[in-house]
Design a protein around this motif. Structure first.
Motif, mmCIF file in Angstrom:
data_model
loop_
_atom_site.group_PDB
_atom_site.id
_atom_site.type_symbol
_atom_site.label_atom_id
_atom_site.label_comp_id
_atom_site.label_asym_id
_atom_site.label_seq_id
_atom_site.Cartn_x
_atom_site.Cartn_y
_atom_site.Cartn_z
ATOM 1 N N UNK A 227 27.286 -67.952 -39.380
ATOM 2 C CA UNK A 227 28.074 -69.039 -39.971
ATOM 3 C C UNK A 227 27.205 -69.976 -40.811
ATOM 4 N N UNK A 228 26.133 -69.406 -41.362
ATOM 5 C CA UNK A 228 25.301 -70.184 -42.251
ATOM 6 C C UNK A 228 24.533 -71.291 -41.581
ATOM 7 N N UNK A 229 24.448 -71.255 -40.249
ATOM 8 C CA UNK A 229 23.667 -72.233 -39.525
ATOM 9 C C UNK A 229 24.412 -73.490 -39.129
ATOM 10 N N UNK A 230 25.705 -73.577 -39.460
ATOM 11 C CA UNK A 230 26.481 -74.769 -39.103
ATOM 12 C C UNK A 230 27.905 -74.376 -38.735
ATOM 13 N N UNK B 81 23.931 -60.483 -45.026
ATOM 14 C CA UNK B 81 22.892 -61.486 -45.237
ATOM 15 C C UNK B 81 23.305 -62.782 -44.567
ATOM 16 N N UNK B 82 22.318 -63.602 -44.272
ATOM 17 C CA UNK B 82 22.570 -64.949 -43.787
ATOM 18 C C UNK B 82 22.608 -65.881 -44.997
ATOM 19 N N UNK B 83 23.783 -66.368 -45.329
ATOM 20 C CA UNK B 83 23.951 -67.245 -46.488
ATOM 21 C C UNK B 83 24.060 -68.676 -45.975
ATOM 22 N N UNK B 84 23.102 -69.531 -46.286
ATOM 23 C CA UNK B 84 23.150 -70.909 -45.770
ATOM 24 C C UNK B 84 24.450 -71.613 -46.158
ATOM 25 N N UNK C 40 31.302 -68.075 -42.866
ATOM 26 C CA UNK C 40 31.212 -66.976 -41.926
ATOM 27 C C UNK C 40 31.070 -65.644 -42.626
ATOM 28 N N UNK C 41 30.503 -64.684 -41.904
ATOM 29 C CA UNK C 41 30.488 -63.292 -42.342
ATOM 30 C C UNK C 41 30.980 -62.467 -41.169
ATOM 31 N N UNK D 92 32.976 -65.651 -46.376
ATOM 32 C CA UNK D 92 33.850 -66.777 -46.720
ATOM 33 C C UNK D 92 33.013 -68.029 -46.940
ATOM 34 N N UNK D 93 33.353 -68.766 -47.981
ATOM 35 C CA UNK D 93 32.818 -70.109 -48.202
ATOM 36 C C UNK D 93 33.983 -70.945 -48.730
ATOM 37 N N UNK D 94 33.746 -72.195 -49.074
ATOM 38 C CA UNK D 94 34.881 -72.955 -49.578
ATOM 39 C C UNK D 94 34.560 -74.396 -49.894
#
Length: 559
Positions: free
Chosen positions: A160-163, A314-317, A321-322, A335-337
């Protein structure tokens, strides 16, 4: 929309897609053979968003956003039968119904699915209602969830990008426990609205794989552990096992047959296929034919959700979520937003549109947005001298901090409404570029941006996005992308197609590269984007905590 259709529509199988948005629900009747949208009907929620008070007048604190679940049933009662009538489609032609929902939109219910807000004596209890996706009052709980996971090196945090966001299931549930423990104890199921509406339609409760993965922290078949939850709050230890955990339904699977009660609401035949629930953004990707890696779909409305599938993990900061198969089987779904986009434009029109402008717009036959867009379109890039941060509703990605707030820099006594309006349009494009750059820096390439949602009708906004991101912009060829996607999944659940890729090939609709970046404007936007990133990092990464201090002061005064 009431699209003309030929006589074949009366002979061919159809499906219904129902898209539950922030302010309304939309029902679309779609022909299975080719995805033709025969009719669509929108029904506004009677109670809209409860962000100031409950229906009985009970006041709400800042950052709350609730809804009334009965409004969702009204969409089935009103929009679905009217859409069938407008389409000229007989009920017996419909072979399935699919739904999608905003997320994370969650509610506490009894074991039989009854929402707590419908129980006697609980209409004045805020925590008894649906918590809409944009309910951000659980930020303190989200911060603790993230901090503890980082301290314990929980492996799921990187997914979850660390958060962890205050919008998601665990933060909102922990807020319920800590602020109204009596209602928490009364809650048998903490359920996504996406799954609740499918339960009401089919009589079967399945957790959909999409929200379970992206909003419920389900990774590799497991939720956060009991030990971890107990460390957050001893009363939270059995949250997963007692209130959340349930069998998972995969996207496009059959949840069950339409119940007699739901058939009476909708006018559809009892027993037709009801598809497993889905999320509005994720269900739109196949509707926009984005079934290969590298094609990011931005569903732009009150907020924007960015989704894409990739064969690369990949881990996307700062990503939301992935999830393996979270959008399409066999691919990692990302997903981002952005928490505020159309909402920001709407806020400015409500608060910054002078009477003289309204009079001029009326004379020209324009609404406020059309008028400000027309005035802004005549400007050169940078002419207004402004930079804005698009955080009026906090930041979902990449900072994942809903206690952040909006900024406009460069205001003078000669600044006009159209200047600020254009700066806000540009700010949301800068926010999208920030997200794209985070993905690409992590090794997940974004080759094309496909736009869906109501904001596609603003040609200036679309061109700004192309110029700012330097990406070709495709546009979904549907006014109701999420509802079309829900209908496509219903066609799969009904057996008309073997999988969602086959359904997308036949029923999906998109026009590639409708807007191309202009090199001169893109270069000018590069300079402005550099200023945006300076402000973004200064206010968003700890150099100046003024936004958090102001929010604490507001909360103290409000209390």
């Amino acid at each position: 929309m009431n699209t003309p259709h030929d006589d074949r529509a009366s002979l061919e199988p159809c499906v219904v897609g129902v898209d539950y948005g922030t302010l309304s629900g939309r029902a679309v009747v779609v022909r299975v053979a080719d995805g033709a949208e025969l009719a669509a009907v929108e029904h506004p929620y009677t109670h809209a968003v409860l962000d100031r008070e409950l229906p009985d007048g009970t006041p709400l604190p800042p950052d709350w956003a609730l809804q009334v679940p009965a409004d969702y049933i009204d969409v089935l009662r009103i929009a679905v039968p009217e859409a069938l009538a407008r389409a000229g489609v007989r009920p017996e032609q419909v072979i399935g119904i699919g739904t999608d929902f905003t997320a994370c939109t969650v509610l506490p219910v009894l074991a039989d699915g009854t929402p707590l807000c419908e129980l006697p004596g609980l209409a004045g209890r805020p925590h008894a209602y649906v918590k809409l996706w944009r309910h951000h009052a659980a930020q303190a709980q989200a911060d603790r969830i993230t901090a503890l996971a980082a301290e314990r090196k929980e492996p799921w945090l990187a997914r979850y990008g660390g958060k962890i966001s205050s919008e998601w299931e665990f933060a909102k549930a922990l807020q319920l426990l800590e602020e109204d423990p009596e209602l928490y104890e009364l809650t048998d199921r903490w359920i996504e609205a996406a799954d609740w509406i499918v339960w009401r339609l089919s009589g079967s409760y399945l957790r959909n794989a999409c929200t379970a993965g992206y909003k419920g922290q389900l990774q590799d078949g497991a939720y956060p552990s009991r030990d971890y939850l107990a460390a957050l709050n001893p009363g939270f230890a059995d949250f997963v096992t007692a209130k959340l955990e349930h069998p998972i339904g995969q996207l496009g699977d059959l949840a069950g047959g339409l119940t007699a009660e739901a058939a009476a609401w909708t006018g559809l035949p009892e027993g037709i296929a009801v598809c497993v629930g889905n999320v509005d953004a994720h269900v739109t990707a196949p509707a926009a034919t984005a079934v290969e890696p590298g094609r990011m779909v931005a569903i732009m409305g009150t907020s924007t959700c960015h989704v894409m599938s990739s064969d690369q993990w990949a881990e996307v900061p700062g990503m939301c979520g992935v999830v393996d198969g979270g959008i399409l089987p066999g691919l990692w779904g990302y997903e981002a937003g952005q928490s505020g986009v159309g909402d920001i434009f709407g806020w400015f029109v409500r608060t910054g549109f002078p009477a003289s402008y309204a009079e001029e717009a009326a004379t020209l036959g324009r609404d406020a947005h059309e008028h400000l867009t027309a005035l802004a379109a005549g400007q050169r890039v940078g002419e207004h001298g402004l930079i804005a941060l698009d955080w009026q509703s906090g930041n979902r990605s990449v900072l994942v901090d809903h206690d952040l707030s909006g900024v406009v820099v460069g205001l003078t006594l000669s600044t006009r409404p159209e200047d600020v309006y254009r700066a806000l349009l540009e700010a949301t494009a800068f926010g999208t570029r920030t997200i794209i750059e985070a993905f690409e820096a992590a090794g997940v390439p974004v080759e094309e941006l496909i736009i869906a949602g109501g904001l596609t009708k603003n040609a200036l906004l679309m061109q700004i996005y192309a110029d700012v991101t330097r990406k070709p912009l495709g546009v979904i060829d549907s006014a109701q992308g999420p509802a079309l996607g829900a209908a496509m999944h219903a066609a799969v659940a009904a057996g008309a197609y073997p999988d969602i890729r086959a359904s997308a090939q036949a029923m999906g609709k998109a026009r590639p590269a409708v807007y191309l970046p202009d090199p001169e404007r893109a270069a000018a936007y590069d300079r402005l984007y550099a200023e945006y990133r300076l402000l973004h990092d200064y206010f968003g990464r700890g150099a100046n905590e003024v936004m958090h201090r102001l929010r604490r002061i507001r909360a103290e005064v409000s209390a």
